[in-house]
Design a protein around this motif. Sequence first.
Motif, short mmCIF file in Angstrom:
data_model
loop_
_atom_site.label_atom_id
_atom_site.label_comp_id
_atom_site.label_asym_id
_atom_site.label_seq_id
_atom_site.Cartn_x
_atom_site.Cartn_y
_atom_site.Cartn_z
N TYR A 1 0.91 -1.03 -0.02
CA TYR A 1 -0.01 0.09 -0.08
C TYR A 1 0.97 1.29 0.09
O TYR A 1 0.60 2.17 -0.59
CB TYR A 1 -0.94 -0.15 1.27
N ALA A 2 1.89 1.30 0.89
CA ALA A 2 2.80 2.43 0.91
C ALA A 2 3.77 2.65 -0.51
O ALA A 2 3.81 3.88 -0.80
CB ALA A 2 3.93 2.23 1.99
N HIS A 3 3.72 1.47 -1.12
CA HIS A 3 4.47 1.56 -2.40
C HIS A 3 3.64 2.17 -3.55
O HIS A 3 3.76 2.94 -4.39
CB HIS A 3 5.14 0.43 -2.93
N GLY A 4 2.36 1.65 -3.31
CA GLY A 4 1.09 1.85 -4.49
C GLY A 4 0.48 3.25 -4.38
O GLY A 4 -0.07 3.63 -5.43
N PHE A 5 0.50 3.86 -3.34
CA PHE A 5 -0.45 5.13 -3.20
C PHE A 5 0.38 6.31 -2.70
O PHE A 5 1.42 6.04 -1.77
CB PHE A 5 -1.57 4.84 -2.04
N SER A 6 0.13 7.45 -2.96
CA SER A 6 0.57 8.52 -2.39
C SER A 6 0.39 8.65 -0.98
O SER A 6 -0.81 8.05 -0.57
CB SER A 6 0.02 10.06 -3.32
N LEU A 7 0.97 9.60 -0.21
CA LEU A 7 0.48 9.88 1.30
C LEU A 7 -1.04 10.42 1.31
O LEU A 7 -1.76 9.81 2.13
CB LEU A 7 1.46 10.97 1.77
N GLN A 8 -1.49 11.25 0.40
CA GLN A 8 -2.63 11.86 0.21
C GLN A 8 -3.71 10.68 0.16
O GLN A 8 -4.74 10.62 0.54
CB GLN A 8 -2.89 12.94 -0.66
N GLU A 9 -3.37 9.78 -1.00
CA GLU A 9 -4.56 8.87 -1.37
C GLU A 9 -4.81 7.86 -0.22
O GLU A 9 -5.55 7.37 0.27
CB GLU A 9 -3.92 7.87 -2.55
N LEU A 10 -3.34 7.40 0.57
CA LEU A 10 -3.50 6.64 1.83
C LEU A 10 -4.36 7.20 3.00
O LEU A 10 -5.24 6.60 3.48
CB LEU A 10 -2.07 6.26 2.19
N GLN A 11 -4.04 8.45 3.02
CA GLN A 11 -4.95 9.24 4.07
C GLN A 11 -6.52 9.13 3.85
O GLN A 11 -7.35 8.90 4.46
CB GLN A 11 -4.53 10.60 4.37
N ASP A 12 -6.70 9.43 2.31
CA ASP A 12 -8.28 9.22 2.04
C ASP A 12 -8.89 7.72 2.25
O ASP A 12 -9.81 7.77 2.87
CB ASP A 12 -8.41 9.60 0.45
N ILE A 13 -7.72 6.74 1.81
CA ILE A 13 -8.23 5.39 2.18
C ILE A 13 -8.58 5.09 3.53
O ILE A 13 -9.51 4.37 3.93
CB ILE A 13 -7.31 4.50 1.43
N GLU A 14 -7.71 5.56 4.36
CA GLU A 14 -7.57 5.39 5.74
C GLU A 14 -8.99 5.78 6.35
O GLU A 14 -9.75 5.14 7.10
CB GLU A 14 -6.64 5.77 6.64
N ARG A 15 -9.24 7.07 5.93
CA ARG A 15 -10.56 7.70 6.12
C ARG A 15 -11.81 6.99 5.89
O ARG A 15 -12.67 6.97 6.68
CB ARG A 15 -10.68 9.18 5.78
#
Length: 191
Positions: free
Chosen positions: A117-131
């Motif tokens: 997940y960390a490799h495949g998504f930007s920090l912003q995308e990861l934060q959106d996914i987490e929300r």
Amino acid sequence: MRKKTVLLAALLLAAVESGAVAPAAAQPNERPADEVGAKRAVAARIVALAFPQEKRMEMFGGMIDAMSSQMAIPPEKIGDAEIRAITDKYLGIMRSDIMADLRANSDGLFEAIAVAYAHGFSLQELQDIERFVATPSGAAYVQRSPKLLVDPAVAEWNTAYFQRIMGIVDARKDAMIEELSALKRTRSGSE
């Protein structure tokens, strides 16, 4: 010589300030260590939310069962009851062994998923996914996704697909075995 060095440094500084040349630390393929750490931390939280520790075996066990049943040889292809009983026995043993291995080694899998997940998504995308995953709907979506494999529509398609694959394998395996056997005979005869 010193004037040339000072002039070169001044030109380089001017180029960097104008944006014509980016400093080495700002190269687009490089990420600051703190961003990498932040991405990994968010990804780890996503995995914890998406795959709760207490539900992991149930989620993956259901997925393994679904895939196994869809890949199984249809009963009509094994007409002999004794052969079918032996096949069913060993499929059950294999499932049990697979689940035991998954229980023993799943921590590494979920750590690898977080890294992916960390490799495949930007920090912003990861934060959106987490929300999203932190919401009841997001958690339900992720946790129920493996169960979609047993939905009749998906199961029917997968079963037909696996039967086609087995047909492809069956159609080619004899030729492959013969070619490998010929190679082995050739090598044995030349030694």
